[in-house]
Each structure stands twice: as structure tokens, then as C-alpha cells.
Design a protein around this motif. Structure first.
Motif, PDB file in Angstrom:
ATOM      1  N   HIS A 142     -13.037  65.468 -31.035  1.00  0.00           N
ATOM      2  CA  HIS A 142     -12.841  64.130 -30.476  1.00  0.00           C
ATOM      3  C   HIS A 142     -13.842  63.965 -29.340  1.00  0.00           C
ATOM      4  CE1 HIS A 142     -10.996  60.916 -28.128  1.00  0.00           C
ATOM      5  NE2 HIS A 142     -10.199  60.642 -29.158  1.00  0.00           N
ATOM      6  N   VAL A 143     -14.427  62.798 -29.204  1.00  0.00           N
ATOM      7  CA  VAL A 143     -15.519  62.617 -28.242  1.00  0.00           C
ATOM      8  C   VAL A 143     -15.100  62.991 -26.823  1.00  0.00           C
ATOM      9  CG1 VAL A 143     -15.010  60.141 -27.932  1.00  0.00           C
ATOM     10  CG2 VAL A 143     -17.322  61.033 -27.475  1.00  0.00           C
ATOM     11  N   ASP A 144     -13.871  62.700 -26.420  1.00  0.00           N
ATOM     12  CA  ASP A 144     -13.417  63.073 -25.081  1.00  0.00           C
ATOM     13  C   ASP A 144     -13.338  64.586 -24.924  1.00  0.00           C
ATOM     14  OD1 ASP A 144     -13.186  60.373 -24.507  1.00  0.00           O
ATOM     15  OD2 ASP A 144     -11.028  60.311 -24.896  1.00  0.00           O
ATOM     16  N   ALA A 145     -12.831  65.262 -25.949  1.00  0.00           N
ATOM     17  CA  ALA A 145     -12.746  66.715 -25.903  1.00  0.00           C
ATOM     18  C   ALA A 145     -14.131  67.344 -25.933  1.00  0.00           C
ATOM     19  CB  ALA A 145     -11.898  67.232 -27.060  1.00  0.00           C
ATOM     20  N   ALA A 146     -15.061  66.719 -26.656  1.00  0.00           N
ATOM     21  CA  ALA A 146     -16.430  67.244 -26.714  1.00  0.00           C
ATOM     22  C   ALA A 146     -17.067  67.231 -25.327  1.00  0.00           C
ATOM     23  CB  ALA A 146     -17.259  66.421 -27.694  1.00  0.00           C
ATOM     24  N   ARG A 147     -16.888  66.128 -24.597  1.00  0.00           N
ATOM     25  CA  ARG A 147     -17.448  66.063 -23.240  1.00  0.00           C
ATOM     26  C   ARG A 147     -16.788  67.090 -22.336  1.00  0.00           C
ATOM     27  NH1 ARG A 147     -16.443  60.224 -23.778  1.00  0.00           N
ATOM     28  NH2 ARG A 147     -18.320  59.215 -24.590  1.00  0.00           N
ATOM     29  N   ALA A 148     -15.455  67.197 -22.423  1.00  0.00           N
ATOM     30  CA  ALA A 148     -14.731  68.134 -21.570  1.00  0.00           C
ATOM     31  C   ALA A 148     -15.120  69.577 -21.890  1.00  0.00           C
ATOM     32  CB  ALA A 148     -13.225  67.929 -21.731  1.00  0.00           C
ATOM     33  N   TRP A 149     -15.301  69.898 -23.164  1.00  0.00           N
ATOM     34  CA  TRP A 149     -15.708  71.246 -23.560  1.00  0.00           C
ATOM     35  C   TRP A 149     -17.078  71.583 -22.988  1.00  0.00           C
ATOM     36  CZ3 TRP A 149     -14.981  75.986 -24.810  1.00  0.00           C
ATOM     37  CH2 TRP A 149     -15.919  76.729 -25.528  1.00  0.00           C
ATOM     38  N   ALA A 150     -18.003  70.637 -23.024  1.00  0.00           N
ATOM     39  CA  ALA A 150     -19.334  70.887 -22.464  1.00  0.00           C
ATOM     40  C   ALA A 150     -19.240  71.206 -20.969  1.00  0.00           C
ATOM     41  CB  ALA A 150     -20.240  69.685 -22.695  1.00  0.00           C
ATOM     42  N   ARG A 153     -17.503  74.688 -20.440  1.00  0.00           N
ATOM     43  CA  ARG A 153     -18.373  75.817 -20.788  1.00  0.00           C
ATOM     44  C   ARG A 153     -19.464  76.007 -19.735  1.00  0.00           C
ATOM     45  NH1 ARG A 153     -22.520  77.238 -24.682  1.00  0.00           N
ATOM     46  NH2 ARG A 153     -21.914  79.177 -25.740  1.00  0.00           N
ATOM     47  N   GLU A 154     -20.024  74.889 -19.243  1.00  0.00           N
ATOM     48  CA  GLU A 154     -21.054  74.980 -18.212  1.00  0.00           C
ATOM     49  C   GLU A 154     -20.494  75.573 -16.922  1.00  0.00           C
ATOM     50  OE1 GLU A 154     -22.312  70.972 -17.942  1.00  0.00           O
ATOM     51  OE2 GLU A 154     -23.360  71.009 -19.883  1.00  0.00           O
ATOM     52  N   ALA A 155     -19.276  75.169 -16.556  1.00  0.00           N
ATOM     53  CA  ALA A 155     -18.659  75.694 -15.335  1.00  0.00           C
ATOM     54  C   ALA A 155     -18.400  77.191 -15.464  1.00  0.00           C
ATOM     55  CB  ALA A 155     -17.365  74.943 -15.043  1.00  0.00           C
ATOM     56  N   ALA A 156     -17.909  77.611 -16.630  1.00  0.00           N
ATOM     57  CA  ALA A 156     -17.667  79.037 -16.842  1.00  0.00           C
ATOM     58  C   ALA A 156     -18.968  79.830 -16.754  1.00  0.00           C
ATOM     59  CB  ALA A 156     -16.996  79.247 -18.206  1.00  0.00           C
ATOM     60  N   LEU A 157     -20.034  79.277 -17.333  1.00  0.00           N
ATOM     61  CA  LEU A 157     -21.322  79.965 -17.327  1.00  0.00           C
ATOM     62  C   LEU A 157     -21.845  80.136 -15.903  1.00  0.00           C
ATOM     63  CD1 LEU A 157     -23.193  81.192 -19.429  1.00  0.00           C
ATOM     64  CD2 LEU A 157     -24.430  79.016 -19.502  1.00  0.00           C
ATOM     65  N   ARG A 158     -21.612  79.135 -15.058  1.00  0.00           N
ATOM     66  CA  ARG A 158     -22.041  79.258 -13.658  1.00  0.00           C
ATOM     67  C   ARG A 158     -21.316  80.409 -12.960  1.00  0.00           C
ATOM     68  NH1 ARG A 158     -21.894  73.498 -13.881  1.00  0.00           N
ATOM     69  NH2 ARG A 158     -19.817  73.460 -12.918  1.00  0.00           N
ATOM     70  N   ASP A 159     -20.125  80.729 -13.443  1.00  0.00           N
ATOM     71  CA  ASP A 159     -19.363  81.841 -12.879  1.00  0.00           C
ATOM     72  C   ASP A 159     -19.589  83.142 -13.644  1.00  0.00           C
ATOM     73  OD1 ASP A 159     -18.289  80.239 -10.906  1.00  0.00           O
ATOM     74  OD2 ASP A 159     -16.444  79.801 -12.024  1.00  0.00           O
ATOM     75  N   GLY A 160     -20.588  83.136 -14.535  1.00  0.00           N
ATOM     76  CA  GLY A 160     -20.924  84.352 -15.268  1.00  0.00           C
ATOM     77  C   GLY A 160     -20.044  84.643 -16.459  1.00  0.00           C
ATOM     78  N   VAL A 161     -19.335  83.632 -16.966  1.00  0.00           N
ATOM     79  CA  VAL A 161     -18.435  83.809 -18.111  1.00  0.00           C
ATOM     80  C   VAL A 161     -18.949  82.982 -19.285  1.00  0.00           C
ATOM     81  CG1 VAL A 161     -16.105  83.408 -18.989  1.00  0.00           C
ATOM     82  CG2 VAL A 161     -16.425  84.267 -16.660  1.00  0.00           C
TER      83      VAL A 161
END
Length: 266
Positions: A142-150, A153-161
Motif C-alpha cells: 500500500h502506498v502509505d506503507a511503502a513510504r513508511a517502510w522506506a 529502513r533508512e532510520a535503522a540503517l543510520r543506526d547500523g541495522v
């Protein structure tokens, strides 16, 4: 709705994929798919039905005009070509067609939802491309979930995950196929229902649920709860609208699924 390389158009029996995302199964299909703007794909078994080329629709099977659901699919395809305004329409949902037929195929009746406590989940009439999953398959949400997932995932990556999608949207027909494959392996319907909701009742149908993994961890295993990725999700997923759907001792009779997270409508 304008044509877009990142949109899957959804009808009750047939999906309309953007060109360039599906693998060919024969040399003839490869030539057609290489030029296709869209590909009509049967939801029940994944069969390619037709390629939408600039010079017109090219059937990939001789009986296309008799294919169940083809009128709905062609109407959706015409809307792609007829409407040229920018922006994306509000997401609507498909009618819950053939639900009783799918349940009866598994020996279930209309009371399954009441007994399990699981709500019916209609499919969206279009989904957004949210990248690719661990297996390099297109990830539709769903387009809302797609934006939230992006953002998640970006926030987790900033924390090394590093978070990986294992699966996203599944149609009602795909869910029935999961049951059929497990039944063929000798599992009973009751055994499967502890892991998979019946067709029509899975959160994946709405395009808001994700099975999430992390590199080096097998998919959809309880051991995911011992990873830094799971710990990070527990601390931060709610900030992005995601919650774990099936904790221990959940009321639905579904086994503990630390990998299954769903985005709540805003």
C-alpha cells in the motif's frame, strides 16, 4: 491514474504489472516482455496473459478473450492510457469476490473469521513498488506503507541495522496457493492455520504487512527475536506506524511471529 513504472494495478482475478519487472518463460515471451509497457498476469497461478505494447495488446495465450476477469483488467488498462493528469488516485479496495469458494476449498465455512477473531482484509486496487525483497522480487505495498517502510529502513540503517523485506503484499489467490502447497506436503489445514491465516484474512492482503528479516538470519524464524534488528524494531517501529501483529499468546491462534509487522492506517 497515470502510468508509472512503480504501480501494480490490481483487479479481482488479474494483476497489471509495469513492464520490465517480470522474467520471461520462453524466447517469445522474452521478446514481448522486453517491449511491454504493462503485462497482464493471472493471480491464481502467475500465468502471463498479454503484453501491452505501443502497437496494441498482444495475447500470450490463444483464449485471452475468454479468460475470467479479462474485462475488468482491460478496463483498468484503458484507464491507464486515458487519464493523463499527474498524481495518484486514492487507494480503493476490491470486492471480496470468491471468498466463500476459497474457504470451501479448504473445508472452512463463513464462520472462520468469527472463530479466529481475524478481520476480512480486502485487496487494494493498486499498490506501490517499495523496492525489492531479500530474493530480488518486487516488493508491493500500500502506498502509505511503502513510504513508511522506506523511512523505517533508512532510520535503522543510520543506526547500523539492516532490515530486509522477506515478503509484502499477497493476493487472496496467492494465499490459497500457500495452503495448497503445504497440504501437498502432508500438513493439515488446522496445522497450517497456526502459521497462515485463511485466504481473505491475512494482513498481507491489504499491502500493509511486512515479513522482516536481517542478513544472516533465516526468514520467518523465531530466532529473529534475538537479533539487533528485532531489538531496534521493538524500540523504534511504532515511530513509523508499524507494530508486531502476532506476539506470544495472541488471541488469533497464530504462532508467535516476531518477523511480522504491519503498518497502521494514518
Amino acid at each position: 491514474m497515470r502510468a508509472s513504472p512503480g504501480i501494480l494495478l490490481n483487479t479481482p482475478r488479474i494483476e497489471i504489472w509495469p513492464g520490465g519487472l517480470l522474467h520471461a518463460r520462453s524466447n517469445r515471451d522474452a521478446r514481448l516482455l522486453a517491449r511491454a509497457r504493462h503485462v497482464l498476469r493471472r493471480k491464481r497461478d502467475g500465468r502471463y496473459l498479454a503484453a501491452d505494447l505501443r502497437e496494441g495488446l498482444q495475447p500470450l495465450l490463444p483464449s485471452l478473450r475468454h479468460e475470467p476477469g479479462i474485462d475488468d483488467a482491460l478496463a483498468a488498462l484503458r484507464r491507464v492510457h486515458e487519464r493523463r493528469r499527474t498524481g495518484i488516485d486514492v487507494v480503493a479496495t476490491l470486492p471480496l469476490q470468491r471468498l466463500r469458494e476459497r474457504l470451501q476449498a479448504l473445508g472452512l465455512d463463513d464462520g472462520y473469521g468469527e472463530r479466529s477473531g481475524l478481520p476480512l482484509v480486502p485487496e487494494p486496487d493498486w499498490l506501490a513498488l517499495a523496492g525489492f525483497d531479500r530474493y530480488r522480487r518486487p516488493l508491493w505495498l500500500h502506498v502509505d506503507a511503502a513510504r513508511a517502510w522506506a523511512h523505517l529502513r533508512e532510520a535503522a540503517l543510520r543506526d547500523g541495522v539492516l532490515l530486509e523485506a522477506i515478503s509484502g503484499y499477497r493476493s487472496h489467490d496467492y494465499q490459497l496457493g500457500i495452503f495448497e502447497r503445504k497440504l501437498a506436503r502432508g500438513l493439515s489445514v488446522d496445522e497450517i492455520l497456526t502459521v497462515n491465516a485463511a485466504p481473505g484474512y491475512s494482513e498481507h492482503h491489504g499491502g500493509r504487512a511486512l515479513d522482516i528479516g536481517t542478513p544472516g538470519e533465516p526468514p520467518a524464524e523465531e530466532s529473529f527475536e534475538r537479533t539487533p534488528a528485532f531489538a531496534w524494531l521493538c524500540d523504534h517501529a511504532a515511530e513509523y506506524g508499524f507494530g508486531m501483529s502476532y506476539p506470544r499468546d495472541n488471541p488469533y491462534g497464530i504462532v508467535y511471529e516476531p518477523w511480522h509487522w504491519a503498518h497502521a492506517p494514518g
